[in-house]
Write an enzyme that holds these catalytic residues in place. Structure first.
Site, PDB file in Angstrom:
ATOM      1  N   GLU A 171       0.831  -1.204   0.000  1.00 55.63           N
ATOM      2  CA  GLU A 171       0.000   0.000   0.000  1.00 55.63           C
ATOM      3  C   GLU A 171       0.867   1.255   0.000  1.00 55.63           C
ATOM      4  O   GLU A 171       1.077   1.879   1.044  1.00 55.63           O
ATOM      5  CB  GLU A 171      -0.948   0.016   1.200  1.00 55.63           C
ATOM      6  CG  GLU A 171      -2.084  -0.990   1.112  1.00 55.63           C
ATOM      7  CD  GLU A 171      -3.103  -0.851   2.243  1.00 55.63           C
ATOM      8  OE1 GLU A 171      -2.834  -0.100   3.218  1.00 55.63           O
ATOM      9  OE2 GLU A 171      -4.166  -1.485   2.157  1.00 55.63           O
ATOM     10  N   GLU A 263      -6.714  -7.036  -1.234  1.00 51.00           N
ATOM     11  CA  GLU A 263      -7.106  -6.843   0.163  1.00 51.00           C
ATOM     12  C   GLU A 263      -8.446  -6.121   0.210  1.00 51.00           C
ATOM     13  O   GLU A 263      -8.635  -5.109  -0.460  1.00 51.00           O
ATOM     14  CB  GLU A 263      -6.040  -6.031   0.905  1.00 51.00           C
ATOM     15  CG  GLU A 263      -6.200  -5.996   2.407  1.00 51.00           C
ATOM     16  CD  GLU A 263      -5.061  -5.228   3.080  1.00 51.00           C
ATOM     17  OE1 GLU A 263      -3.875  -5.558   2.812  1.00 51.00           O
ATOM     18  OE2 GLU A 263      -5.347  -4.297   3.853  1.00 51.00           O
TER      19      GLU A 263
END
Length: 346
Positions: A171, A263
């Site tokens: 991320e 995710e």
């Protein structure tokens, strides 16, 4: 061509924690025909889709581990058996945190743990996402040297397997897309030197939101894609926090780019508090319609609502099968992973 992924067939012998790893037998005749990795074989990106060995678009569905530095005890023979044969999962995401007491504290330990989990998931016929879980700091270049070392060894060790995907930046945040792109264009050739065939998953700006969480959108990637083949871009969402703007971004992006949702959760962006199953189902319906593969966060007994097991389950070694040890989010996502796959073949 790579050799087929080894798979293992579970016998009928079970325990309270699911099929016992001691009662697994290797099928030396080749992959078990019914496992996701055996049916689909080596994956590749074709257009905007993830395609199997027959060139047919497929959707993978599965679970992500939590950080292996904290919740390795949730990844046992029994729990992985349950994920493969009770949940019927297609894919396990192995999350190796870089910071937060992870890889940088003991590279050998965490690399060996990744090797072990890759092998264990492979033995059960699942795909494996090797997740380089960079989080803080959000600039992937901060970890580039370590990423080169980690992925060089992973690719060298596992390059004959047909069931891997490499997620090279979990991320990214607080950095431009051009900065993320330059990282990918430096790291991907390192992987390709040892493994030219495995798809690579590239994190996008603003916590893998295609920039939405920092005021941008997918056009920055569409207009300046990574200069590499056989790659996909990742998107993460948490249904209670990420509403119409995120859903619409995912829909648009998937029409123009290869996207893998590595995710997601049914809770808020921290993976906690109340579940929003209605909004999450809207995402799942969209992903089914566009064959966007997805992985849910997370396969642990963390106290947060986004961890599928009730607190204490892992310390007690289960029970792993059924729903008695699951939180509401676990019951919900298990049911959706268990929905039969439709994997087209030749």
């Amino acid at each position: 061509m790579k050799a087929g992924a080894n798979t293992v067939r579970a016998t009928a012998t079970t325990s309270a924690g699911g099929p016992n790893v001691d009662h697994l037998s290797v099928d030396t005749g080749g992959p078990v025909a019914s496992t996701p990795a055996a049916v689909n074989g080596q994956l590749r990106v074709c257009g905007t889709k993830l395609c199997n060995q027959y060139g047919k678009p497929i959707q993978l569905r599965g679970m992500s581990s939590h950080g292996t530095q904290w919740y390795g005890q949730c990844l046992t023979g029994g729990s992985l058996n349950a994920l493969a044969t009770d949940w019927n999962a297609d894919v396990l995401r192995v999350s190796t945190y870089v910071q937060e007491d992870g890889y940088e504290t003991d590279p050998r330990r965490f690399t060996d743990l990744a090797h072990s989990l890759i092998d264990q998931a492979t033995a059960r016929g699942m795909y494996v996402i090797v997740d380089w879980h960079m989080l803080s700091p959000g600039d992937p270049h901060h970890n580039l040297a370590m990423a080169r070392t980690f992925f060089t060894e992973i690719a060298q060790r596992h390059n004959t397997k047909t069931n891997l995907l490499y997620e090279i930046a979990n991320e990214p945040s607080g950095v431009s897309w051009s900065r993320i792109k330059s990282y990918a264009e430096q790291l991907i050739p390192v992987i390709r030197q040892h493994d030219p065939e495995t798809p690579v998953l590239v994190g996008t700006r603003a916590w893998s939101s295609f920039g939405v969480s920092e005021g941008s959108d997918e056009n920055e990637v569409v207009n300046s894609p990574v200069a590499a083949a056989n790659i996909m871009y990742t998107f993460h969402f948490y249904a209670a926090s990420h509403r119409e703007e995120y859903l619409n971004t995912l829909s648009r992006a998937a029409d123009r780019l290869p996207v893998f949702v590595t995710e997601f959760g049914t809770q808020n962006y921290a993976g906690e508090d109340a579940d929003d199953f209605a909004m999450a189902q809207r995402y799942l319906d969209l992903m089914a319609s566009k064959k966007i593969s997805w992985v849910n966060w997370n396969f642990s007994d963390d106290h947060r609502s986004g961890a599928v097991f009730k607190t204490g389950t892992c310390a007690n070694n289960g029970p792993w099968t059924g729903t008695s040890s699951l939180k509401p989010a676990g019951v919900w996502v298990r049911d959706r992973i268990r929905t039969p796959d439709s994997f087209p073949t030749g």
